[in-house]
Every structure is written in structure tokens, then in C-alpha cells.
Design an enzyme around this catalytic site. Structure first.
Site, PDB file in Angstrom:
ATOM      1  N   CYS A  69       0.894  -1.219  -0.152  1.00 22.07           N
ATOM      2  CA  CYS A  69       0.073   0.067  -0.001  1.00 22.07           C
ATOM      3  C   CYS A  69       0.928   1.426   0.005  1.00 22.07           C
ATOM      4  O   CYS A  69       1.965   1.410   0.961  1.00 22.07           O
ATOM      5  CB  CYS A  69      -0.862   0.042   1.248  1.00 22.07           C
ATOM      6  SG  CYS A  69      -1.699   1.618   1.293  1.00 22.07           S
ATOM      7  N   CYS A 127      -0.796 -10.279  -7.204  1.00 21.00           N
ATOM      8  CA  CYS A 127      -1.206 -11.506  -6.538  1.00 21.00           C
ATOM      9  C   CYS A 127      -1.241 -11.052  -5.004  1.00 21.00           C
ATOM     10  O   CYS A 127      -0.341 -10.932  -4.393  1.00 21.00           O
ATOM     11  CB  CYS A 127      -0.192 -12.753  -6.814  1.00 21.00           C
ATOM     12  SG  CYS A 127      -0.542 -14.092  -5.839  1.00 21.00           S
TER      13      CYS A 127
HETATM   14 ZN   LIG Z   1      -2.786   1.126   3.452  1.00 19.55          ZN
END
Ligand SMILES: [Zn+2]
Length: 147
Positions: free
Chosen positions: A114, A137
Site C-alpha cells: 500500500c 497476486c
Molecule cells: Zn494502507
């Protein structure tokens, strides 16, 4: 649309800056997350394949980061890879996911994180379907689906 060259370029030279960043200590994340989600996202764990019903879920919606809720993937980019992990052909935005060279376990792979909070999501491979040719993935435990 991103391709494998972009992924390698981002892994080598840095990913485009995120819209915002979320920074917490390991102890803060541990207090916020379930033990399973903490293990995957903050300790770079890998869930067992075929362990989540998210693999077989293809209804429309948005997949967000389990740690910071930033939107990461759209269901329109989700596909059945047969690997046992939720798989996507592209991120929702080019700066949603960060890329990092991962040479652990004797393999050369590109880790997907992220870009907002640094959560480990999974890996990116150059064997996905056209037109991007990418396969993200992703651990289901790193995602939260909202419709
Ligand atoms: Zn995050």
C-alpha cells in the site's frame, strides 16, 4: 495503463508519491489489526492459498487496504488466476500501490505494498492477462471489499 516495464521502473526508482501517507508504529498497528491481518500486512506474511472466499468473489466493488482503507483495486480489474489468491490486472490508480524489489526466498520478485501506509499486499508478476499483462497476486487478508 501500467505494464511490466513501469513496475520494474517503479521498483528500481521509486513509486509515484501517494495522495497522503499514514504512519503508525508497529505497536499501534498491532493494537488496530487482527493478529492474522497484522501478520500479513505488517510482517510480510503470506496466507495459505485458497484460504479466502474473496478469491471467488467477482461482484462489483472496490478493494481497499485492510490497514488504512485507501482504495487499491477495482473489481473490474479482478480475474480468476487459479493461484488461490485474489488477482488483479491493475491498481485503481498508478500511485495507489508501491513496488519494491524482493529478493527473499531465493527469488527475484516485485513486492506490492500500500503506497499510503506501507502495508504488504503481495507480489506483482508479468504473466497476467492483456492488456496490462500484469498479475497482482494479493493476500485477501490485506484487502477490505466495499461496494
Ligand atoms: Zn494502507
Amino acid at each position: 495503463m501500467m505494464n511490466w516495464k513501469d513496475v520494474l521502473n517503479f521498483a528500481d526508482n521509486g513509486t509515484p508519491l501517494p495522495d497522503k501517507t499514514v504512519v503508525k508504529s508497529e505497536a499501534e498497528w498491532q493494537a488496530l489489526l487482527s493478529p492474522e491481518v497484522f501478520h500479513i500486512t505488517r510482517l510480510k506474511g503470506t496466507e495459505r492459498p485458497h484460504s479466502s472466499e474473496l478469491c471467488n468473489l467477482f461482484s462489483s466493488g472496490i478493494y481497499s487496504c485492510a490497514c488504512c482503507q485507501t482504495e487499491l483495486f477495482d473489481s473490474s480489474g479482478k480475474f480468476e488466476s487459479g493461484t488461490g489468491w485474489p488477482s488483479f490486472t491493475e491498481p485503481i490508480k498508478s500511485n495507489a500501490v508501491a513496488y519494491s524489489a524482493d529478493n527473499s526466498h531465493g527469488m527475484r520478485r516485485v513486492e506490492a505494498l500500500c503506497n499510503t501506509c506501507g502495508a504488504h499486499l503481495g507480489h506483482v508478476f508479468p504473466d497476467g492477462p492483456a492488456p496490462s499483462g500484469l498479475r497482482f497476486c494479493i493476500n485477501a487478508l490485506a484487502l477490505r471489499k466495499t461496494s
